[in-house]
Enzyme design. Structure first.
Site, PDB file in Angstrom:
ATOM      1  N   ILE A  13      51.866  37.234  32.834  1.00 23.90           N
ATOM      2  CA  ILE A  13      51.348  35.935  32.389  1.00 23.90           C
ATOM      3  C   ILE A  13      49.836  35.929  32.170  1.00 23.90           C
ATOM      4  O   ILE A  13      49.292  34.961  31.657  1.00 23.90           O
ATOM      5  CB  ILE A  13      51.731  34.801  33.384  1.00 23.90           C
ATOM      6  CG1 ILE A  13      51.447  35.220  34.827  1.00 23.90           C
ATOM      7  CG2 ILE A  13      53.165  34.373  33.196  1.00 23.90           C
ATOM      8  CD1 ILE A  13      51.720  34.123  35.841  1.00 23.90           C
ATOM      9  N   PHE A  41      45.966  38.547  32.006  1.00 24.13           N
ATOM     10  CA  PHE A  41      45.216  39.781  32.238  1.00 24.13           C
ATOM     11  C   PHE A  41      43.803  39.426  32.655  1.00 24.13           C
ATOM     12  O   PHE A  41      43.190  38.532  32.069  1.00 24.13           O
ATOM     13  CB  PHE A  41      45.130  40.621  30.958  1.00 24.13           C
ATOM     14  CG  PHE A  41      46.440  41.178  30.502  1.00 24.13           C
ATOM     15  CD1 PHE A  41      46.958  42.333  31.066  1.00 24.13           C
ATOM     16  CD2 PHE A  41      47.168  40.538  29.511  1.00 24.13           C
ATOM     17  CE1 PHE A  41      48.181  42.845  30.647  1.00 24.13           C
ATOM     18  CE2 PHE A  41      48.388  41.034  29.080  1.00 24.13           C
ATOM     19  CZ  PHE A  41      48.896  42.196  29.647  1.00 24.13           C
ATOM     20  N   THR A  76      39.957  41.382  34.209  1.00 21.31           N
ATOM     21  CA  THR A  76      39.233  42.641  34.063  1.00 21.31           C
ATOM     22  C   THR A  76      39.848  43.720  34.941  1.00 21.31           C
ATOM     23  O   THR A  76      39.935  44.879  34.552  1.00 21.31           O
ATOM     24  CB  THR A  76      37.756  42.430  34.480  1.00 21.31           C
ATOM     25  OG1 THR A  76      37.312  41.211  33.921  1.00 21.31           O
ATOM     26  CG2 THR A  76      36.877  43.560  34.015  1.00 21.31           C
ATOM     27  N   VAL A 128      48.431  39.761  35.942  1.00 17.15           N
ATOM     28  CA  VAL A 128      49.115  38.723  36.713  1.00 17.15           C
ATOM     29  C   VAL A 128      50.512  38.530  36.126  1.00 17.15           C
ATOM     30  O   VAL A 128      50.667  38.406  34.906  1.00 17.15           O
ATOM     31  CB  VAL A 128      48.316  37.401  36.702  1.00 17.15           C
ATOM     32  CG1 VAL A 128      49.018  36.344  37.531  1.00 17.15           C
ATOM     33  CG2 VAL A 128      46.896  37.622  37.207  1.00 17.15           C
ATOM     34  N   ASP A 167      32.236  32.672  40.047  1.00 17.61           N
ATOM     35  CA  ASP A 167      32.853  32.922  38.734  1.00 17.61           C
ATOM     36  C   ASP A 167      33.628  31.687  38.264  1.00 17.61           C
ATOM     37  O   ASP A 167      34.742  31.795  37.764  1.00 17.61           O
ATOM     38  CB  ASP A 167      33.770  34.153  38.809  1.00 17.61           C
ATOM     39  CG  ASP A 167      34.054  34.744  37.431  1.00 17.61           C
ATOM     40  OD1 ASP A 167      33.372  34.362  36.465  1.00 17.61           O
ATOM     41  OD2 ASP A 167      34.961  35.598  37.333  1.00 17.61           O
TER      42      ASP A 167
HETATM   43  N1  LIG Z   1      48.292  31.902  40.244  1.00 10.88           N
HETATM   44  C1  LIG Z   1      48.400  32.010  38.918  1.00 10.88           C
HETATM   45  N2  LIG Z   1      49.360  31.349  38.240  1.00 10.88           N
HETATM   46  C2  LIG Z   1      49.460  31.462  36.880  1.00 10.88           C
HETATM   47  N3  LIG Z   1      48.635  32.203  36.120  1.00 10.88           N
HETATM   48  C3  LIG Z   1      47.646  32.883  36.738  1.00 10.88           C
HETATM   49  C4  LIG Z   1      47.482  32.826  38.155  1.00 10.88           C
HETATM   50  N4  LIG Z   1      46.425  33.581  38.495  1.00 10.88           N
HETATM   51  C5  LIG Z   1      45.943  34.087  37.339  1.00 10.88           C
HETATM   52  N5  LIG Z   1      46.674  33.677  36.277  1.00 10.88           N
HETATM   53  C6  LIG Z   1      46.449  34.019  34.851  1.00 10.88           C
HETATM   54  O1  LIG Z   1      45.967  35.339  34.778  1.00 10.88           O
HETATM   55  C7  LIG Z   1      44.634  35.365  34.207  1.00 10.88           C
HETATM   56  C8  LIG Z   1      43.810  36.442  34.916  1.00 10.88           C
HETATM   57  O2  LIG Z   1      43.726  36.122  36.296  1.00 10.88           O
HETATM   58  P1  LIG Z   1      42.398  36.306  37.139  1.00 10.88           P
HETATM   59  O3  LIG Z   1      41.271  35.604  36.431  1.00 10.88           O
HETATM   60  O4  LIG Z   1      42.646  35.893  38.531  1.00 10.88           O
HETATM   61  O5  LIG Z   1      42.205  37.873  37.055  1.00 10.88           O
HETATM   62  P2  LIG Z   1      40.874  38.721  37.214  1.00 10.88           P
HETATM   63  O6  LIG Z   1      41.192  40.176  37.066  1.00 10.88           O
HETATM   64  O7  LIG Z   1      40.207  38.347  38.480  1.00 10.88           O
HETATM   65  O8  LIG Z   1      40.076  38.174  35.962  1.00 10.88           O
HETATM   66  P3  LIG Z   1      38.539  38.068  35.627  1.00 10.88           P
HETATM   67  O9  LIG Z   1      38.338  39.013  34.513  1.00 10.88           O
HETATM   68  O10 LIG Z   1      38.370  36.623  35.208  1.00 10.88           O
HETATM   69  O11 LIG Z   1      37.761  38.385  36.843  1.00 10.88           O
HETATM   70  C9  LIG Z   1      44.114  33.927  34.393  1.00 10.88           C
HETATM   71  O12 LIG Z   1      43.151  33.592  33.423  1.00 10.88           O
HETATM   72  C10 LIG Z   1      45.388  33.112  34.248  1.00 10.88           C
HETATM   73  O13 LIG Z   1      45.687  32.909  32.886  1.00 10.88           O
END
Ligand SMILES: Nc1ncnc2c1ncn2[C@@H]1O[C@H](COP(=O)(O)OP(=O)(O)OP(=O)(O)O)[C@@H](O)[C@H]1O
Length: 342
Positions: free
Chosen positions: A9, A11, A13, A17, A131
């Site tokens: 659902i 992605f 960095t 997810v 962030d």
């Molecule tokens: N609990 C959740 N329920 C549904 N979708 C989610 C959830 N957590 C994350 N996502 C989806 O996944 C995407 C990526 O998640 P997240 O930002 O936590 O990852 P990251 O690797 O930390 O990203 P970033 O590059 O922003 O640091 C989010 O923008 C969202 O669309």
């Protein structure tokens, strides 16, 4: 806990997810969860996220964490964080679907109030999120929003002293506060500045800073860090909204309103009854080509959330930034959770 990975659902960095189905119905965990997974490359960020979420405890405006797990998939060890599932994805995706329009002001006010309550909790526990952006604000079926992605969060305990003097970029440049650009300060006040940027984007459908396509992000950092320019406040926003944003966009972090103070601002303290989009159509004075939120790490990698570190110890902000903009193009290389500017 036993669970099975479902469709992807999102992605980030460092992680992917997916939906996770709980295969043992003990009643302790929901039937559907989200699982944030990464290989060893992103393990540190996931582990930081888990420990921060544990320290924060329950808050209705923060995505819940149900635990962590290691799996071996296609011969690779995966680190997994099981989270509350936001069925409507992030506000970034939601706003993007509106094709350049923003959300009705009443909705923006409601979401802003929720994020502020989440921030008040985070800051009261001695952390800064570092962030805050629409991609990290998740939307639930019932219309509630919650703050997610604590991979870059850090303990601050009210201390605004920078970690070190080097140039460090944490989070997304478009949401960076002046003190983060100039002094490497990433305290609770920087979250409030970022919230202001998120409010502009929610309402207008456009990023708070107009950035010409192809421009170097260091020129944006100079605009943020040096001079009097502020993010663009949408003309069609109510006077209360404009005043709220001016309280978020105070350049001096000490004078900027806190989440606690902003919760008493009339922009969020009052529930709007009407929800008529036509009252709030945004018209910008200049027809500037602006960037929407970064789309994917490969398209605008410079604009994604990251942390960077340069080992130049320069004194003034102008010197610090100038050294990065001038001369040959900087070499951006990603190493772990850091992007190094050489
Ligand atoms: N609990 C959740 N329920 C549904 N979708 C989610 C959830 N957590 C994350 N996502 C989806 O996944 C995407 C990526 O998640 P997240 O930002 O936590 O990852 P990251 O690797 O930390 O990203 P970033 O590059 O922003 O640091 C989010 O923008 C969202 O669309």
């Amino acid at each position: 806990m036993e669970w099975v990975r479902g469709e992807t659902i999102g992605f980030g960095t460092f992680s992917t997810v997916s939906v996770a189905t709980n295969t043992r119905d003990s009643g302790e965990f929901p039937a559907i969860m989200a699982v944030k997974s990464s290989d060893s490359y992103g393990a540190a960020s996931l582990s930081n996220e888990k420990s921060v979420l544990d320290s924060l405890g329950d808050c209705p405006e923060i995505v819940r964490c149900y635990g962590e797990d290691l799996t071996v998939e296609n011969g690779e060890v995966m680190h997994n964080l099981l989270l509350e599932y936001a069925s409507r994805g992030s506000l970034a995706t939601h706003v993007k679907k509106l094709g350049g329009e923003g959300l009705p002001e009443s909705t923006v006010r409601r979401h802003t109030g929720s994020v502020l309550r989440g921030l008040r909790h985070i800051h009261a526990k001695g952390f800064a999120h570092c962030d805050i952006k629409l991609g990290n604000i998740l939307l639930f079926n019932d219309g509630a929003v919650k703050i997610a992605d604590f991979g870059l969060a850090r303990r601050v305990d009210g201390d605004l002293t920078p970690l070190k003097k080097d140039v460090e970029i944490r989070g997304t440049p478009l949401y960076m506060a002046p003190e983060s650009v100039n002094e490497n300060e990433y305290g609770s006040a920087a979250d409030v500045w970022a919230l202001g940027c998120a409010v502009v984007e929610m309402f207008s459908g456009k990023t708070a800073w107009s950035v010409k396509e192809g421009s170097h992000f260091m020129s944006l950092l100079i605009r943020i860090g040096v001079g009097d320019e502020l993010p663009k406040i949408p003309e069609m926003l109510s006077e209360e909204g404009k005043d709220f944003l001016l309280k978020c966009f105070v350049k001096d972090p000490v004078k900027r309103w806190t989440a606690e103070m902003l919760l008493n601002h009339s922009f969020v303290a009052v529930d709007l009854e009407d929800d008529h989009r036509e009252d709030f159509v945004v018209k910008f004075k200049e027809e500037e080509k602006v960037l929407m939120s970064p789309k994917c790490p490969f398209e605008f990698h410079d604009w994604e959330s990251f942390t960077s570190d340069s080992h130049s110890s320069l004194d003034s902000p102008v010197e610090r930034l100038g050294s990065l903009v001038s001369g040959s193009s900087p070499d951006w290389s990603v190493g772990g959770s850091w992007v190094t500017v050489r």
